[in-house]
Design a protein around this motif. Sequence first.
Motif, PDB file in Angstrom:
ATOM      1  N   VAL A 209      33.511   0.017   7.597  1.00  0.00           N
ATOM      2  CA  VAL A 209      33.192  -1.224   6.746  1.00  0.00           C
ATOM      3  C   VAL A 209      34.500  -1.896   6.716  1.00  0.00           C
ATOM      4  O   VAL A 209      35.597  -1.484   6.280  1.00  0.00           O
ATOM      5  CB  VAL A 209      32.697  -1.186   5.276  1.00  0.00           C
ATOM      6  N   GLY A 210      34.563  -3.129   7.266  1.00  0.00           N
ATOM      7  CA  GLY A 210      35.928  -3.721   7.299  1.00  0.00           C
ATOM      8  C   GLY A 210      35.996  -4.548   5.818  1.00  0.00           C
ATOM      9  O   GLY A 210      36.953  -3.909   5.082  1.00  0.00           O
ATOM     10  N   GLN A 437      33.121  -0.991  23.474  1.00  0.00           N
ATOM     11  CA  GLN A 437      31.813  -0.180  23.158  1.00  0.00           C
ATOM     12  C   GLN A 437      31.285  -0.126  21.610  1.00  0.00           C
ATOM     13  O   GLN A 437      31.188   1.244  21.293  1.00  0.00           O
ATOM     14  CB  GLN A 437      31.833   1.126  23.917  1.00  0.00           C
ATOM     15  N   LEU A 438      31.392  -0.909  20.923  1.00  0.00           N
ATOM     16  CA  LEU A 438      31.283  -1.021  19.418  1.00  0.00           C
ATOM     17  C   LEU A 438      29.967  -1.810  19.114  1.00  0.00           C
ATOM     18  O   LEU A 438      29.785  -2.941  19.960  1.00  0.00           O
ATOM     19  CB  LEU A 438      32.337  -1.455  18.847  1.00  0.00           C
ATOM     20  N   TYR A 447      31.368  -7.147   6.995  1.00  0.00           N
ATOM     21  CA  TYR A 447      31.509  -6.771   8.307  1.00  0.00           C
ATOM     22  C   TYR A 447      31.647  -5.295   8.459  1.00  0.00           C
ATOM     23  O   TYR A 447      32.206  -4.423   7.869  1.00  0.00           O
ATOM     24  CB  TYR A 447      33.188  -7.243   8.805  1.00  0.00           C
ATOM     25  N   VAL A 448      30.441  -5.020   9.731  1.00  0.00           N
ATOM     26  CA  VAL A 448      30.273  -3.363   9.520  1.00  0.00           C
ATOM     27  C   VAL A 448      30.185  -3.089  11.236  1.00  0.00           C
ATOM     28  O   VAL A 448      29.934  -3.974  12.009  1.00  0.00           O
ATOM     29  CB  VAL A 448      29.032  -3.017   9.037  1.00  0.00           C
ATOM     30  N   SER A 449      30.861  -2.038  11.749  1.00  0.00           N
ATOM     31  CA  SER A 449      30.701  -1.794  13.134  1.00  0.00           C
ATOM     32  C   SER A 449      30.449  -0.083  13.263  1.00  0.00           C
ATOM     33  O   SER A 449      30.634   0.513  12.284  1.00  0.00           O
ATOM     34  CB  SER A 449      32.169  -2.246  13.595  1.00  0.00           C
ATOM     35  N   TYR A 450      30.010  -0.138  14.592  1.00  0.00           N
ATOM     36  CA  TYR A 450      29.684   1.487  14.686  1.00  0.00           C
ATOM     37  C   TYR A 450      30.308   1.665  16.297  1.00  0.00           C
ATOM     38  O   TYR A 450      30.286   0.775  17.109  1.00  0.00           O
ATOM     39  CB  TYR A 450      28.018   1.695  14.983  1.00  0.00           C
TER      40      TYR A 450
END
Length: 457
Positions: A209-210, A437-438, A447-450
Amino acid sequence: MLSTLFLLLPIISLALAWIPVEDWGSGNVTSSVGNLGECVCHVYLPDTTFPADRLQHMQEVSKDLIQEVQIQMNKISSYEEKLESNLRELKGLLDRVTIMGSSADDYVKLDFELLRIELREFESLVSQLKDAFNSSSPMFDSLYTEIRNMTLIVNQLETYDKSNLEVIRFQFVKLQKKLEECQKEQEFSKPDIGNCNHTGIVRLSKPIVGQLNSHLQPGYIYGGWGKDSKPIKGSESMYFYSGYSSTTTSRFYFYPDYKHLLLMSSSGYIEFPVGYRGYGNNYIIHSNSVYYQRSSPFSMGKYNLTNGAYDSRVIPTASLAFSYSYSSYQNLDFAADEKGLWVLYASDENKGKIVIAKIDEKGFGIENVWNTAAYKQMTGNAFMACGVMYATRAVDLNTEEIYYAFDTKSGEEKHLNIRFPKFQEKYSSLDYNPTDQLLYMYNNGYYVSYSVKFNMA
């Protein structure tokens, strides 16, 4: 003023004491004989003659004045020492207030009322000093201004505290600290960028989580963020963000890198004029162009960030009747991966199921299409990775899963059960970026990333 008089008084006294009597004037001196035969002299002093009868009184007053000046000088010296001491304390207080914006751990522990008391004490001190100096110096005005500004900051931060913003920021910092640990995990080691020699996705990392969007608006639940999936030279680190309280698409903000994104320090923005705006929030930036769903006419929209040119293409079979389950108007979903540029939509011919279309980047047309078995209205979102479409859906309020995959190379489909946690229940965009590759998710305003884990062949 007092100190100047203090220096001049002894000089005035000495000068008067040494004026010769003969210089007092002779034109007003007469003589006569008294009754007893004695000589009597009459001296008439003119108005310009120094008032000798006041000299002694002035000298006495000067002594008292010198004494008073010395007392005031001692007071001023004492106030100066006190001022220096309290200015050091004020600097320390300023540092503490500054911590509010820089350290979440200390931020949540601050006693706002105590800060206000200290600020009132400093304001009282400045008033005392101003009275003691009997001065309207800009220095005092500046001190008053600084104290008022700091009081406003404390009040604002306490308001944020009441709305639990400090708790959210505290959680963000903790999550960001875990980012480095997460990236060092063996299962998510440094990605092999561009390599598609694998059998597909097997796992996603925990959500990174940004922060809340750059507008700091919880109500901006529609939008997207991420990086250019095919950046031109010099923009490899650039991030974009667009957020709204509706599904409208019109304005995009740009940031030089991730740090500037978190600091909400944009390098500029673009805004589509009326007639070129869109809907749906499933846009991407690819090769320095924004690809989005244009609203009028309903079509694929393209805006070239380099030359400012607009373009559009209608997809005759794309339907306005089908959208993803979390948001309306998500009819055209753009995606990019190692294999190129794509658009996902549903058609009446395919009975509301997702259709994959490969876009010819040069001509901005459709190269090929594949029909899938994933019902769009039952799908939360979808993305492309190495030519494979992955569709997601909700498991519960906190969990999502990749439940379906379709390989455009082989034409094969798979039913999957790859679960991953969500930061918030709903999200309006989910896009894979082949440069890192996110997965980039705009999760209810955050803002969320994996990180993506592939099963390497």
